[in-house]
Each structure stands twice: as C-alpha cells, then as structure tokens.
Write an enzyme that holds these catalytic residues in place. Structure first.
Site, PDB file in Angstrom:
ATOM      1  N   ASN A 241      47.017  42.408  49.085  1.00 15.35           N
ATOM      2  CA  ASN A 241      47.236  41.357  50.075  1.00 15.35           C
ATOM      3  C   ASN A 241      48.777  40.946  48.576  1.00 15.35           C
ATOM      4  OD1 ASN A 241      46.431  39.385  47.685  1.00 15.35           O
ATOM      5  ND2 ASN A 241      45.067  39.987  48.008  1.00 15.35           N
ATOM      6  N   ASP A 310      38.151  41.522  48.457  1.00 19.84           N
ATOM      7  CA  ASP A 310      36.553  41.972  48.499  1.00 19.84           C
ATOM      8  C   ASP A 310      36.024  43.446  48.852  1.00 19.84           C
ATOM      9  OD1 ASP A 310      35.854  39.133  48.729  1.00 19.84           O
ATOM     10  OD2 ASP A 310      36.735  38.931  50.074  1.00 19.84           O
ATOM     11  N   LYS A 320      48.000  62.891  49.943  1.00 15.35           N
ATOM     12  CA  LYS A 320      48.322  61.362  51.200  1.00 15.35           C
ATOM     13  C   LYS A 320      47.652  62.279  52.845  1.00 15.35           C
ATOM     14  CE  LYS A 320      52.498  59.878  53.307  1.00 15.35           C
ATOM     15  NZ  LYS A 320      54.120  60.859  53.671  1.00 15.35           N
ATOM     16  N   PRO A 339      32.826  43.712  43.843  1.00 16.04           N
ATOM     17  CA  PRO A 339      32.193  43.364  42.569  1.00 16.04           C
ATOM     18  C   PRO A 339      32.753  42.097  43.023  1.00 16.04           C
ATOM     19  CG  PRO A 339      32.601  44.816  41.405  1.00 16.04           C
ATOM     20  CD  PRO A 339      33.210  45.186  42.505  1.00 16.04           C
ATOM     21  N   ASP A 340      31.913  40.736  43.259  1.00 11.65           N
ATOM     22  CA  ASP A 340      32.500  39.642  43.458  1.00 11.65           C
ATOM     23  C   ASP A 340      32.042  38.911  41.794  1.00 11.65           C
ATOM     24  OD1 ASP A 340      32.298  36.673  44.088  1.00 11.65           O
ATOM     25  OD2 ASP A 340      31.427  37.012  45.426  1.00 11.65           O
ATOM     26  N   ILE A 341      33.965  38.923  41.183  1.00 10.74           N
ATOM     27  CA  ILE A 341      34.001  38.116  39.756  1.00 10.74           C
ATOM     28  C   ILE A 341      33.724  37.175  39.445  1.00 10.74           C
ATOM     29  CG2 ILE A 341      35.590  38.329  38.036  1.00 10.74           C
ATOM     30  CD1 ILE A 341      37.093  40.092  40.363  1.00 10.74           C
ATOM     31  N   PHE A 357      39.135  29.716  43.314  1.00 13.12           N
ATOM     32  CA  PHE A 357      39.696  29.089  44.153  1.00 13.12           C
ATOM     33  C   PHE A 357      39.792  29.490  45.581  1.00 13.12           C
ATOM     34  CE2 PHE A 357      44.532  27.416  43.068  1.00 13.12           C
ATOM     35  CZ  PHE A 357      44.043  27.604  41.616  1.00 13.12           C
ATOM     36  N   LYS A 371      31.385  26.845  49.919  1.00 10.70           N
ATOM     37  CA  LYS A 371      31.851  28.488  48.747  1.00 10.70           C
ATOM     38  C   LYS A 371      32.159  27.844  47.289  1.00 10.70           C
ATOM     39  CE  LYS A 371      34.856  30.929  50.172  1.00 10.70           C
ATOM     40  NZ  LYS A 371      36.438  31.337  50.607  1.00 10.70           N
ATOM     41  N   LYS A 375      28.633  30.190  45.249  1.00 10.87           N
ATOM     42  CA  LYS A 375      29.499  30.821  44.113  1.00 10.87           C
ATOM     43  C   LYS A 375      29.191  30.419  42.681  1.00 10.87           C
ATOM     44  CE  LYS A 375      32.955  33.978  46.247  1.00 10.87           C
ATOM     45  NZ  LYS A 375      33.426  35.025  46.472  1.00 10.87           N
TER      46      LYS A 375
HETATM   47  O1  PMT Z   1      49.181  34.458  43.650  1.00 11.52           O
HETATM   48  P1  PMT Z   1      50.184  33.230  44.270  1.00 11.52           P
HETATM   49  O2  PMT Z   1      51.495  33.917  45.535  1.00 11.52           O
HETATM   50  O3  PMT Z   1      50.689  32.200  43.970  1.00 11.52           O
HETATM   51  O4  PMT Z   1      49.138  32.514  45.388  1.00 11.52           O
HETATM   52  C1  PMT Z   1      48.359  31.525  44.715  1.00 11.52           C
HETATM   53  C2  PMT Z   1      46.758  32.104  45.940  1.00 11.52           C
HETATM   54  C3  PMT Z   1      46.849  31.924  47.414  1.00 11.52           C
HETATM   55  C4  PMT Z   1      46.769  33.854  45.535  1.00 11.52           C
HETATM   56  C5  PMT Z   1      46.228  31.039  45.245  1.00 11.52           C
HETATM   57  O5  PMT Z   1      45.925  30.088  45.413  1.00 11.52           O
HETATM   58  C6  PMT Z   1      44.204  31.310  45.499  1.00 11.52           C
HETATM   59  O6  PMT Z   1      44.128  30.756  46.772  1.00 11.52           O
HETATM   60  N1  PMT Z   1      43.272  32.245  45.196  1.00 11.52           N
HETATM   61  C7  PMT Z   1      41.743  32.679  45.895  1.00 11.52           C
HETATM   62  C8  PMT Z   1      42.392  33.680  46.509  1.00 11.52           C
HETATM   63  C9  PMT Z   1      40.682  34.545  47.034  1.00 11.52           C
HETATM   64  O7  PMT Z   1      41.165  34.917  47.458  1.00 11.52           O
HETATM   65  O8  PMT Z   1      40.598  33.207  47.981  1.00 11.52           O
HETATM   66  P2  PMT Z   1      38.839  33.414  48.398  1.00 11.52           P
HETATM   67  O9  PMT Z   1      38.538  32.163  49.375  1.00 11.52           O
HETATM   68  O10 PMT Z   1      38.440  35.288  48.668  1.00 11.52           O
HETATM   69  O11 PMT Z   1      38.224  33.698  46.661  1.00 11.52           O
HETATM   70  C10 PMT Z   1      37.462  32.563  46.669  1.00 11.52           C
HETATM   71  C11 PMT Z   1      37.111  33.120  45.114  1.00 11.52           C
HETATM   72  O12 PMT Z   1      36.384  34.128  44.622  1.00 11.52           O
HETATM   73  C12 PMT Z   1      38.653  33.253  44.467  1.00 11.52           C
HETATM   74  O13 PMT Z   1      38.035  32.099  42.947  1.00 11.52           O
HETATM   75  C13 PMT Z   1      38.787  34.214  44.041  1.00 11.52           C
HETATM   76  O14 PMT Z   1      39.381  34.759  42.408  1.00 11.52           O
HETATM   77  C14 PMT Z   1      36.944  34.452  44.069  1.00 11.52           C
HETATM   78  N2  PMT Z   1      36.798  35.611  44.004  1.00 11.52           N
HETATM   79  C15 PMT Z   1      36.962  36.823  45.217  1.00 11.52           C
HETATM   80  C16 PMT Z   1      36.413  37.636  45.592  1.00 11.52           C
HETATM   81  C17 PMT Z   1      35.630  38.563  44.941  1.00 11.52           C
HETATM   82  N3  PMT Z   1      35.519  39.784  45.693  1.00 11.52           N
HETATM   83  N4  PMT Z   1      35.768  38.125  43.654  1.00 11.52           N
HETATM   84  C18 PMT Z   1      36.558  36.840  43.290  1.00 11.52           C
HETATM   85  O15 PMT Z   1      35.594  36.430  42.175  1.00 11.52           O
END
Ligand code: PMT
Length: 444
Positions: A241, A310, A320, A339-341, A357, A371, A375
C-alpha cells in the site's frame, strides 16, 4: 530590547498566520541551498519577518541577491560587517529571533553546531539565542550514515534542536539514499507549527515538552510500528500500500521529545529513522508480528501506525509468474489471512497501553469506534484515507482520537504537529489509567 514588530509591512506579509513572527533562516553550503529562497518566500507569504544569514560556503550555491529579494532584507553573512553590526549587532539579532531554521544544514555545519563553535555569524547566532532551532540536514547518504554524523545529530537533539528529515531519494552526487533536504513545503509546515507552538504566538497547542502531565511519559518504553508491509507474490511482485511511514516516524520523534525510549518497527520506507530510536526493519506482516512479539515484554505503550496487509498470497512462487496464454480468463490468486498484530498485543498478558490507527474511507467515526472495541485498544486514531490531501503518503493529516469516555477531532496539520497532539492525548489517558483511584480506569 524594545518590541518593534511590524505587521503587514508589504503585500507578501499581509495578514498571514505568522504575521510578525521573526525567523532567522540560516543557509549553509550545499546544493540544496537553491531551494531555500522558496522556503523564505513561503514564510514571508505567511507574514513572518525573515532574516537570511549565509555561511561563506553558501555563496557558492545561492546568491545573496536572491535571498535579499525574497526576504525583503539585506542578507547577513559576517561578524565583521561594521555597517550591519551598527544597525543591529549580532547579539541583538540573536535576541530578535523567535526561531532559527538552518536549511540546508550541511555535515560540516552540523559538526560545528554540535561542537558549540562560534567562529562565524550563523554559529554565533545559534549559540547566543534562546529561540528554538530547527535543522534541515542535506548531505550525501554515506556522510549521513557516518558514525560521526550520527554522533553530532544525537548531541544536537540532546541540546534541544529539532531535526527535520532528511528525505531519501536520488542525490545530486548521483547516488540514492537518505540525505536529501526536505522539500520547502514540508519545511514550511514544520516551521509554521513550531512558531504556532511558541507561547507568545497565541499558539494552537502548548509545546509538548513544557506540559506537566507529559512527565508521566518520561522513560516509558514505546513500541511503534510504521510504514507498509509487502507480501510477495513471486520474486518481483508483491501486495502493498501507499504508506510512507511519515506519520509513524513523526510519532516516534514526538515520543522521543517527551523523554520516551522508542523502538520503531518499520516496513519498507524511504525516510530516515529519527535519531535516538532503535529501528528494526521488516518487510512482511509476519515479520512485523514476530518483531512486535519479541519486543512486547519490555513495552509500556504500543502505537500501531503501520498499514499492515490483512492478507498475503497463500504461496510465493519461486519463479516470476508468466503471462497466461491468450484466451485464458484472468489469474486467480489465493490469499490467506495475516496475523492481526494489534489484536495480539491487546490480548497479551501484562498488555501495554494500546493505541491503534484506523484508515477508513467511509463512516470513519462509527467504524473506528467499533474497531477500537473489537481489537481491544485503549485509544484509536482515525483518518479518512479517501481524501488524497491527507492520510497515506501526504505531508499533512487530519484525525479524530477516540478513547474510553472521550473523542476529539484534531484539525488538518503537519504529521509532526499531529504527532505531538496525539502524544499529548496519550499522556493524559495513560496517566489516568495508571491512577488507582480513578473511576475512568475501570474496564468497559
Ligand atoms: O505512513 P503514512 O504515509 O504517513 O500514512 C499514515 C497512515 C495513513 C498509514 C496511518 O495514519 C494509518 O491510518 N495507519 C493505519 C493503517 C491501517 O492499516 O488501518 P486499518 O484500519 O486497516 O488497521 C487498524 C489497526 O490495526 C492499525 O493500527 C493497524 O496497524 C492494525 N493492524 C491491521 C492489520 C493487521 N493485520 N494487523 C494490525 O495490527
């Protein structure tokens, strides 16, 4: 010294957000100096009074005439200019400044500032001033990585200077890597935010360091994830991403500024890690999870800013993948869940304070509230990533912070400024949660 601030002196400075703010813009001798006039112009447009100060070497890269034209003042470059000293002596000039920014700051200037030298006008002004100092390093990437430069940066950070950047990318020397001066617009945003946080400036927020409750974060161990993850499809392709790491790195810097011990686990990005943070580089979500789990026992506060994939391809092809022969309809890729960290951190024994975030494109607040609970987070910071001006890979962001019992919207600002505000909110909630008699600390 009498306050002789002039507001709205000419068309450039009329009515700006920094009206009357007095800024020394120091210029040292690197190729990036050709961009400094653009920074000066932006500051003047915002209403600041700017005094440009050049080192002798800076003259090789930008002319005093250009800087004079955009700043509206004769450039200062010498301790021994009798006419300039008679008009305003260097100690008076040091007192005049609300803020000093040096852009570019070359490796040599960094070293001279770190040593506390005062043998030219710029280094003397820095030593004779109590104003905040922002440094925008610019140098070859090998020079940036050299232990001597790292040592100088550490010392300057300890002395209270703020380091802006540098960016990473192609360099004038033909090499690629960290060491490019931040772009004028990013520097302007950082200088503007710093000016606005100076108390005499009717600030949007108090400077982080001087807020008493922030003392509760001093010495705390922060674990911060930042940047994207990459999930390989074959040796040359991956799922990822647009995360640049800027928001996560800004939070790491803000946590360092309040005296936190910071471990930063970062996906692949093109920006330099903050000086003073222990940085662990990873590529995939699985590697990020392993690194987080390894650091978790020593963590007080976890902040998950990383944009973690995810899903990953069920298998990485060794070779390739070839284009399918004509007539075949598409290529199917089987994805499996990563894994969901953060959920793992929230459910761990002796869990730290957990901040996540949420990157949302619709119903941001409602989705983020849900969320946070799902979580098990103490706090969630939500940004609308459908807006191209904020969120992923932008200089600015706009967020809402949601915690147990409260919500607050923070206006569009630089990621550095937002990071300071978020750390401020974390401090309040974290200290509240630790207080044994506080009813807010009772679980929902
Ligand atoms: O890096 P930049 O360009 O400065 O941009 C910042 C940002 C947009 C990336 C940042 O502000 C942001 O929104 N980060 C979270 C992005 C995200 O993955 O959001 P989510 O809604 O999918 O996940 C929710 C939370 O679960 C996040 O804290 C994420 O780190 C965590 N997560 C998600 C999936 C996963 N498998 N494991 C996780 O821990």
């Amino acid at each position: 010294m009498a306050d002789t601030r002039s507001k709205g002196q000419d068309s450039l400075s009329e009515g700006g957000i920094l009206s009357g703010c007095r800024i020394i813009v120091g210029v040292s001798g690197g190729i990036a100096a050709y961009k400094t006039p653009m920074l000066v112009r932006r500051l003047r447009e915002a209403g600041a009074e700017v005094q440009a100060v050049m080192t002798a070497n800076a003259r090789q890269f930008v002319t005093a005439t250009t800087l004079q034209a955009v700043s509206g003042r004769p450039v200062r470059d010498s301790l021994w200019d009798a006419a300039a000293e008679a008009a305003m002596g260097h100690i008076e000039l040091a007192r005049w400044a609300d803020l000093i920014v040096i852009a570019p700051t070359t490796a040599d200037t960094l070293s001279r500032l770190a040593a506390g030298r005062a043998d030219d006008l710029l280094s003397t002004l820095r030593l004779a001033s109590r104003a905040p100092v922002l440094l925008a390093p610019a140098m070859n990437n090998v020079m940036w990585d050299h232990p001597a430069t790292r040592r100088n940066l550490r010392r300057l950070t300890e002395d209270g200077c703020t380091i802006l950047g540098p960016d990473s990318g192609p360099q004038a020397c033909g090499e690629t890597g960290p060491g490019r001066m931040q772009e004028p617009e990013a520097l302007f945003a950082a200088v503007r935010d710093c000016c606005l946080s100076i108390p005499s400036w009717g600030s949007l927020a108090t400077p982080v360091r001087s807020t008493p409750h922030l003392d509760g974060l001093r010495g705390k161990k922060f674990l911060i994830t930042a940047g994207p993850t990459r999930e390989a499809i074959d040796p040359v392709r991956y799922i990822s991403n647009e995360s640049s790491g800027k928001q996560g790195y800004a939070l790491a810097s803000a946590a360092l500024r309040v005296g936190g011990e910071v471990t930063l686990i970062s996906g692949p990005v093109n920006i330099a890690p903050p000086v003073g943070a222990k940085t662990i580089s990873v590529t995939t979500a699985q590697q990020m999870n392993d690194a987080v789990q390894a650091q978790l026992p020593a963590t007080d506060i976890f902040i998950g800013v990383a944009a973690v994939a995810d899903y990953r391809p069920a298998e990485k092809k060794d070779q390739k993948i070839k284009k399918l022969p004509g007539g075949e309809k598409g290529l199917r890729l089987l994805l499996v869940e990563n894994p969901d960290i953060i959920a793992g951190v929230s459910s761990s024994q002796n869990r730290p304070f957990v901040v996540g975030f949420a990157a949302e494109t619709q119903d941001a607040l409602r989705n983020a509230r849900e969320k946070r609970k799902r979580k098990g987070m103490d706090m969630i910071v939500v940004n609308d990533v459908a807006n191209p001006d904020i969120g992923f890979n932008s200089e600015e962001n706009a967020v809402a912070v949601i915690w147990h019992g409260g919500e607050e919207k923070l206006p569009q600002s630089s990621k550095a400024q937002l990071a300071e505000w978020i750390i401020d909110r974390i401090a309040t909630c974290y200290v509240d949660q630790l207080a044994p008699a506080n009813p807010e600390s009772v679980a929902e």
